[in-house]
Design a protein around this motif. Structure first.
Motif, PDB file in Angstrom:
ATOM      1  N   ASP A 513       5.282   6.504  -1.219  1.00 33.05           N
ATOM      2  CA  ASP A 513       5.014   7.266  -2.443  1.00 33.05           C
ATOM      3  C   ASP A 513       5.729   8.621  -2.414  1.00 33.05           C
ATOM      4  O   ASP A 513       5.117   9.692  -2.427  1.00 33.05           O
ATOM      5  CB  ASP A 513       3.507   7.469  -2.611  1.00 33.05           C
ATOM      6  CG  ASP A 513       3.147   7.642  -4.087  1.00 33.05           C
ATOM      7  OD1 ASP A 513       4.068   7.662  -4.917  1.00 33.05           O
ATOM      8  OD2 ASP A 513       1.961   7.760  -4.391  1.00 33.05           O
ATOM      9  N   THR A 652      -1.038  -3.736  -4.336  1.00 35.38           N
ATOM     10  CA  THR A 652      -0.115  -3.005  -5.211  1.00 35.38           C
ATOM     11  C   THR A 652       0.721  -3.921  -6.109  1.00 35.38           C
ATOM     12  O   THR A 652       1.433  -3.437  -6.985  1.00 35.38           O
ATOM     13  CB  THR A 652       0.854  -2.152  -4.375  1.00 35.38           C
ATOM     14  OG1 THR A 652       1.632  -3.016  -3.535  1.00 35.38           O
ATOM     15  CG2 THR A 652       0.095  -1.134  -3.534  1.00 35.38           C
ATOM     16  N   ASN A 663       4.961  -0.003  -6.164  1.00 38.38           N
ATOM     17  CA  ASN A 663       3.817   0.869  -6.424  1.00 38.38           C
ATOM     18  C   ASN A 663       3.841   1.412  -7.851  1.00 38.38           C
ATOM     19  O   ASN A 663       3.314   2.495  -8.120  1.00 38.38           O
ATOM     20  CB  ASN A 663       3.783   2.047  -5.433  1.00 38.38           C
ATOM     21  CG  ASN A 663       3.746   1.596  -3.996  1.00 38.38           C
ATOM     22  OD1 ASN A 663       3.146   0.567  -3.680  1.00 38.38           O
ATOM     23  ND2 ASN A 663       4.376   2.347  -3.117  1.00 38.38           N
TER      24      ASN A 663
END
Length: 774
Positions: A513, A652, A663
């Motif tokens: 992320d 995810t 994601n």
């Protein structure tokens, strides 16, 4: 045979002329002074041998077959000469009668000094040296050299170079030695320019070409070997066509002829299969019967899976025979054979099948002999047998055993045959195998839009120490992540049909992320897997893993709270049930796969939860098998028994749904300003796809597809007091795919457009992956 830098070898013409002259000279007296019989016979009191060095004179005399003091005719003298020449030991032979003395002059063939192969580029020297019979330091033989030249030419034919020529030549050296040289003119590869069919009505040429091993030359012809013309492969393709049509009910199918014509430029072949399809048949009435008092036909009929109206398939009949014979063994019935009686009904195009349960001959397996396995242990081959020494002999079981041995992938060749034993009621099963390399070492480079450049190193051995065990070690690294994995598998644990596997992995990453946190995971997982039905398998496993989430620098209160826990240890038991008919089903055009898994964490460690996942997939071909339809339904649930789930364990949908970035969908915190992906405790996805030809030549290996994906990720244990939306918000995407079959693997290009999404979802309209078709 030709030679370089030396006098040309002459064999029979000069020798025969000298023999004729000698015979004429020996009888050159007036005919009226000698009786006719005396003019045609000779008597020698001694024989002299000249010119021999390695071959003893007695050996030469034994070839000649001439005894001292016996009368011989001119024809017998010529026969003696021919026998000496036929021995293959001499380059020149002369037989000269001198009164009562017979002089035999010989010139021995030289010894081979070295063997060279010149002009070869497509095939390596060592590969060609291994297939010829001539050897250094052995006597040179023109006949053997010519045979070796033909062998080399045949090897080139197998690579598609049918015009290759090989010329053996010799170079004279001192001390009666020669260098043997094979001069190779390789020629160009003769490709298959076109494969066509005459007489096909039910299936298109494109569909039939897909079934053949021989392929048309396409864009990647320099990498593809199946588009070269090999005569032996045509015979194999004829059998492939028979099996293709037979599995679809065309029991009268015939390959009438195959025409292979060279193009005008003589650089390609045009192949035409002239076929007769016949009519497709379906199964009619299916019954089981027996005249044996100990057999209950009704019990056998209930075990039959074929139903009336299904398309006829010989494989379905074979599967039923195997199932019924196994049932007979379970009931303690020995020497039982299943004899299918097929009744043809031309009026309604059906085939009635009566599976007759009969008594077979009382033949036992006396011995199983295995040869050719220099590395692989005998027990690896023997455990492919369902019978052992002393069991009743079953020919069908021997054929299936041969297929299982070939399926191991350890052997280049595997022949299993039965022969008569020491008594009429016994047979000996001979297994002749030829091993092939089973290990590989691979290096690779990669690039991903999400993780940047990477490298991969892997070592794999499919027959570790000849025990049939699988060993694999791999390292994959990216710009900000690395995964190391070790896997060991024993396919016959404790000598049973149970697969034991041990899997260990270590993964680190700091690009999760947008590099807001780092992770590492260590996992150890032993497992046992075994069959529980014809198409079903069950895996039992134990997993011990440590999961760390640390160095978090983001703004999500949820992930921050999870990172404070640092390392968590999970100890869990799990199982997976799988049911797969893609390779053993009755329909060659359809199949289903079903998997259901559960893991129970809480046997020690820090985590307590139940994780459940399931997948159901199906595939079928329609429109004369031109279009393939696929559908998959998949879902999962992570139910925490204590505490909250972590972002590293939640779902995810990465790789499960197209149209969104990794994601890129599901709950985010915060939702605005590109918030951080949290994943979800539950997911569900439905994937639908159609693959079809796009009009390009089949040899290009390019097909098209349409897809539609529906799914979502939802549910969190911690929503930060309801601030994060974790509801079931359905997403969907549609798009087109391009499938390209290449030598490096099947590639898939996806062009997607999301239809249903949330404002904070991140789209991805294009991706390139390795195709994982159903």
């Amino acid at each position: 045979m030709t030679q370089r830098n030396g006098k040309a070898a002459t064999l029979s013409r000069r020798a025969k002329w000298m023999l004729t002259a000698a015979v004429i000279g020996a009888v050159s007296v007036p005919v009226d002074m000698v009786p006719p019989a005396a003019a045609q016979s000779y008597r020698f009191t001694q024989v002299e041998i000249e010119g021999n060095q390695r071959v003893a004179g007695e050996t030469i005399l034994s070839y000649a077959g001439i005894g001292r003091g016996q009368n011989i005719s001119a024809a017998e003298l010529n026969d003696a000469y021919q026998r000496i020449v036929a021995s293959g030991l001499f380059e020149t032979v002369e037989i000269v009668p001198r009164g009562s003395t017979l002089v035999v002059k010989v010139s021995e063939y030289p010894t081979i000094n070295v063997i060279n192969i010149e002009g070869n580029r497509a095939l390596k020297d060592e590969d060609l040296q291994n297939i010829i019979q001539s050897r250094s330091r052995r006597v040179y033989s023109p006949a053997l050299a010519e045979a070796d030249a033909a062998t080399i030419a045949t090897a080139y034919e197998q690579t598609g170079r049918i015009s290759a020529t090989v010329t053996p030549k010799i170079i004279r050296r001192s001390e009666n030695r020669v260098d043997l040289v094979f001069e190779v003119a390789e020629s160009k590869v003769v490709e298959v320019e076109r494969i066509s069919f005459v007489g096909n009505r039910s299936f298109s040429e494109r569909r039939l070409r897909r079934a053949l091993q021989t392929k048309q030359a396409g864009l990647l012809r320099m990498f593809v070997r199946s588009d070269t013309f090999i005569a032996d492969r045509i015979e194999f393709d004829k059998q492939v066509l028979r099996d293709f049509y037979a599995s679809r009910g065309f029991i009268d199918f015939e390959v009438l002829s195959v025409n292979s014509e060279l193009t005008r430029e003589r650089d390609a072949f045009l192949i035409t299969f002239n076929i007769r399809e016949g009519q497709p048949f379906r199964f009619g009435e299916i019954t089981a019967s027996s005249d044996l008092s100990e057999v209950d036909p009704e019990a056998f009929e209930q075990a039959i899976r074929i139903r009336e109206g299904q398309g006829y398939s010989p494989q379905a009949v074979e599967n039923t025979i195997a199932r019924l014979e196994r049932l007979a063994i379970q009931k303690g019935l020995d020497f039982i054979r299943i004899d299918p009686q097929v009744t043809r009904n031309d009026r309604d195009l059906t085939l009635d099948v009566d599976f007759r349960v009969v008594r077979g001959p009382r033949i036992f397996v006396e011995r199983i002999d295995i040869e050719g396995n220099a590395t692989t242990l005998d027990r690896v081959v023997r455990r492919q047998f369902r019978t052992v020494e002393g069991d009743p002999f079953n020919p069908r079981e021997i054929r299936e055993t041969a297929e299982r041995i070939r399926a191991l992938g350890f052997f280049r060749k595997a022949d299993v045959e039965a022969r008569e034993g020491t008594s009429p009621g016994q047979v000996i099963v001979d297994v002749d195998v030829e091993e092939q390399p089973t290990g590989s070492l691979n290096f690779g480079l990669s690039y991903s839009a999400s993780s940047g450049p990477g490298a991969a190193l892997s070592f794999s051995e499919r027959n570790f120490l000849g025990r049939g065990q699988h060993l694999n070690f791999s390292v994959n690294t990216g710009a900000d992540n690395a995964v190391s994995r070790f896997r060991f598998a024993e396919p016959a644990f404790l000598g049973r049909n149970v697969r034991f596997a041990f899997d260990a992995s270590y993964a680190v990453s700091d690009d999760q992320d947008d590099e807001l946190y780092k992770t590492h995971r260590i996992r150890l997982q032993p497992s046992l897997e075994f069959p529980i039905s014809e198409n079903g398998r069950l895996e039992l496993r134990y997993t011990l893993e440590e999961d760390r989430l640390y160095d978090y620098t983001g703004e999500s209160n949820i992930i921050a709270a999870e990172a404070e826990e640092n390392a968590l240890i999970a100890s869990k038991l799990g199982y997976t049930y799988s049911y797969d008919t893609r390779t053993t089903g009755l329909n060659p055009n359809a199949g289903i796969v079903f998997r259901f898994s559960q893991d129970f964490a809480g046997l020690g460690g820090d985590s307590e939860y139940i994780e459940t996942t399931a997948l159901l997939g199906g595939q079928t071909r329609v429109w004369n098998e031109e279009v393939t339809l696929r559908a998959e339904l998949e879902g999962g649930a992570l139910h925490m028994l204590s505490g909250n789930s972590r972002v590293t364990n939640r779902y995810t949908l990465n790789g499960k749904m197209r149209g969104f970035q990794p994601n890129g969908l599901g709950p985010r915190d915060p939702a605005e300003d590109d918030g951080e992906a949290l994943g979800g405790n539950m997911f569900a996805v439905a994937r639908f796809e159609a693959e079809f030809p796009v009009g390009l030549p089949e040899e290009y290996g390019i097909t098209g597809g349409l897809f539609a994906d529906f799914g979502t990720v939802w549910s969190l244990d911690n929503t930060d007091n309801g601030r994060v939306d974790d509801d079931f918000n359905l997403r969907s995407a549609v798009g087109v795919s391009i499938f390209w079959t290449t030598p490096i693997g099947p590639l898939r290009f996806n062009f997607a457009a999301p239809l249903m999404k949330e404002d904070y979802d991140e789209e991805q309209t294009f991706d390139l992956t390795i195709s994982t078709r159903f």
